[in-house]
Design an enzyme around this catalytic site. Structure first.
Site, short mmCIF file in Angstrom:
data_model
loop_
_atom_site.label_atom_id
_atom_site.label_comp_id
_atom_site.label_asym_id
_atom_site.label_seq_id
_atom_site.Cartn_x
_atom_site.Cartn_y
_atom_site.Cartn_z
N ARG A 1 0.84 -1.20 0.00
CA ARG A 1 0.00 0.00 0.00
C ARG A 1 0.88 1.25 0.00
NH1 ARG A 1 -4.02 -3.39 3.18
NH2 ARG A 1 -2.76 -3.08 5.04
N ASP B 1 -15.66 -3.66 -5.08
CA ASP B 1 -15.71 -4.87 -4.26
C ASP B 1 -17.15 -5.38 -4.29
OD1 ASP B 1 -13.56 -6.06 -2.01
OD2 ASP B 1 -15.64 -6.64 -1.65
N SER B 2 -17.29 -6.68 -4.02
CA SER B 2 -18.65 -7.25 -4.01
C SER B 2 -19.23 -7.28 -2.60
CB SER B 2 -18.63 -8.66 -4.61
OG SER B 2 -17.68 -9.44 -3.93
N ASP C 1 -6.04 -7.10 -6.42
CA ASP C 1 -5.71 -7.88 -5.20
C ASP C 1 -6.86 -8.81 -4.87
OD1 ASP C 1 -4.46 -8.78 -2.90
OD2 ASP C 1 -5.17 -7.10 -1.69
N CYS D 1 -2.77 -14.33 -3.63
CA CYS D 1 -2.53 -14.80 -2.26
C CYS D 1 -2.81 -16.30 -2.16
CB CYS D 1 -3.35 -14.01 -1.24
SG CYS D 1 -5.12 -14.13 -1.52
N1 SAH Z 1 -6.77 -5.12 -1.14
C1 SAH Z 1 -7.53 -5.27 0.05
C2 SAH Z 1 -7.80 -6.72 0.40
C3 SAH Z 1 -8.54 -7.53 -0.67
S1 SAH Z 1 -9.30 -8.97 -0.09
C4 SAH Z 1 -6.84 -4.50 1.19
O1 SAH Z 1 -5.71 -3.98 1.00
O2 SAH Z 1 -7.41 -4.39 2.27
C5 SAH Z 1 -10.28 -9.48 -1.42
C6 SAH Z 1 -11.60 -8.76 -1.60
O3 SAH Z 1 -12.20 -9.24 -2.81
C7 SAH Z 1 -12.65 -9.00 -0.52
O4 SAH Z 1 -13.01 -7.76 0.02
C8 SAH Z 1 -13.86 -9.61 -1.25
O5 SAH Z 1 -15.10 -9.08 -0.79
C9 SAH Z 1 -13.63 -9.18 -2.67
N2 SAH Z 1 -14.17 -10.03 -3.75
C10 SAH Z 1 -14.10 -11.36 -3.88
N3 SAH Z 1 -14.56 -11.75 -5.09
C11 SAH Z 1 -14.94 -10.63 -5.74
C12 SAH Z 1 -15.49 -10.36 -7.04
N4 SAH Z 1 -15.71 -11.34 -7.91
N5 SAH Z 1 -15.73 -9.09 -7.38
C13 SAH Z 1 -15.50 -8.08 -6.49
N6 SAH Z 1 -14.97 -8.26 -5.27
C14 SAH Z 1 -14.70 -9.53 -4.89
#
Ligand code: SAH
Length: 400
Positions: A216, A254-255, A304, A344
């Site tokens: 970040r 995000d979803s 991510d 990850c």
């Molecule tokens: N980058 C973030 C962490 C990401 S975790 C940070 O720095 O805090 C992964 C995220 O992907 C989760 O919040 C989850 O809700 C979201 N997610 C999972 N599948 C998804 C999709 N198909 N479309 C949008 N968001 C999704």
């Protein structure tokens, strides 16, 4: 005393200090019936010829049948060992982690606590959040919590042992206060000068993705004047870092509606201009295709996603999903733009991930430069004997 005797030749991985023992390696288990049935009993592990190999926590239901506490024959598994290791783990973080009060204090095998995760939020007035993900650390929960409190000076400990891996250990899912106060709905932390609200009780994992701290920061350093797209933004970790770094605009997708709501509040919490930050509750795969159709483009994109490959069986499907979003990412990136892309999935090696991203660049007909190879921060140490500990890998790329 419980004794696990391995099949001939199966001592090799233990001699290389790898801490897991699988059922296929075990010749026989000897001990009292109550020891054999009790998850977390300490066992002595020996080779077929009777050579001492390790002391390990036995887990009768798990596919990882025992996890090593110590390879040292003279080291008993007791309260003193727990205290010593926690002290050491904390001293290491205090020396290595700068600029944040959201810190991973214990990272499982790398700290000599197989299956234990402890994150510390907001200092002594804040909370320690624990995940006990194996029978061994679960059996030592009370002394672990006592030592954490004594060594940090933080009296508040919350348990988030609700990850599905517990079920594979035959352990129930548990959420709740272990000591001190229950956390509020939002615990404020400060990372690299940005304030984030952490939802300890119902957020993902322990509430915050501590592992991306350094990444970040990297985005913060490169965001100035750029139009940023943050995919899978959760509570806006990278989005807020980009705003702090003077991004021109940030679209975050995000979803999870709950995560986005915290993201929006994080903008307020920092006094950033809400007009610069757009939040979309959407599926990233669909949203990126829609952007492509609309002819949208960006100067900096973060991808991510969650763990696409939860086991080696899912690698092919996961590889296609990674390729898909990275292809879309390259297509939406302007010339001179930066892509920060992560996986990850422990089952996807750094090497394979780079190949997938290279395939995506190739399909997008983009010349991409790898500026940096990325990983989790120093509070998630990788050890030489336990490559499984390296789960987060990323690339910083430049579109020529
Ligand atoms: N980058 C973030 C962490 C990401 S975790 C940070 O720095 O805090 C992964 C995220 O992907 C989760 O919040 C989850 O809700 C979201 N997610 C999972 N599948 C998804 C999709 N198909 N479309 C949008 N968001 C999704």
């Amino acid at each position: 005393m419980l004794t696990i005797t391995l099949k001939p030749g199966k001592e090799k991985s233990l001699l290389r200090r790898h801490p897991w023992i699988f059922p296929t390696a075990i010749e026989r288990i000897e001990g009292k019936p109550e020891e054999k049935n009790k998850p977390g009993t300490t066992a002595v592990v020996q080779s077929a010829s009777g050579q001492f190999l390790a002391r390990a926590a036995y887990s009768p239901k798990s596919q990882i049948r025992a996890r090593v506490w110590s390879f040292n024959e003279n080291e008993p598994i007791d309260h003193a060992l727990i205290k010593r290791r926690i002290k050491k783990a904390i001293a290491y973080r205090m020396a290595m982690v700068k600029g944040s009060d959201a810190i991973r204090l214990i990272f499982g095998e790398a700290d000599g606590f197989p299956g234990l995760v402890v994150d510390w939020y907001a200092g002594k007035q804040g909370h320690l959040v624990c995940q006990f993900q194996s029978a061994g650390v679960d059996a030592w929960k009370v002394p672990i919590v006592q030592a954490l409190i004594a060594e940090t000076g933080c009296p508040n400990v919350y348990e988030r042992s609700d990850a599905s891996v517990r079920e594979r250990e035959g352990l129930p899912l548990i959420i709740g206060t272990l000591a001190g106060n229950e956390p509020g709905d939002e615990t404020p932390v400060t990372e690299n000068g940005v304030r984030y609200a952490v939802d300890i009780k119902t957020g993902h994992k322990t509430g915050f993705y501590v592992d991306q701290r350094d990444n970040r920061r990297l985005v913060m350093e490169h965001a100035a004047g750029r139009d940023v797209l943050n995919c899978f933004c959760y509570t806006g970790g990278f989005s807020l870092a980009a705003l702090k770094g003077d991004a021109r605009s940030v679209i975050s997708i995000d979803s999870s509606g709950e995560a986005l709501a915290i993201g929006k509040r994080n903008v307020q919490l920092n006094g950033f201009d809400p007009a610069k930050a757009e939040w979309q509750d959407a599926d990233v795969f669909k949203a990126l295709r829609a952007f492509r159709e609309q002819g949208k483009s960006f100067d900096l994109i973060v991808l991510d996603p969650p763990k696409f490959a939860s086991s080696p069986d899912h690698v092919d499907r996961a590889a296609r999903a990674y390729k898909d979003i990275n292809l879309l990412g390259f297509q939406l990136l302007r010339e001179g733009g930066l892509l920060f892309t992560y996986s990850c999935s422990g089952a996807i090696s750094a090497d394979l991930f780079q190949k997938i991203v290279a395939g995506a660049a190739n399909d997008a007909k983009v010349d991409a430069r790898i500026l940096k190879r990325l990983s989790a921060g120093a509070d998630h140490p990788m050890t030489t004997s336990f490559p499984e500990g390296e789960y987060l890998k990323g690339l910083m790329l430049h579109k020529a």
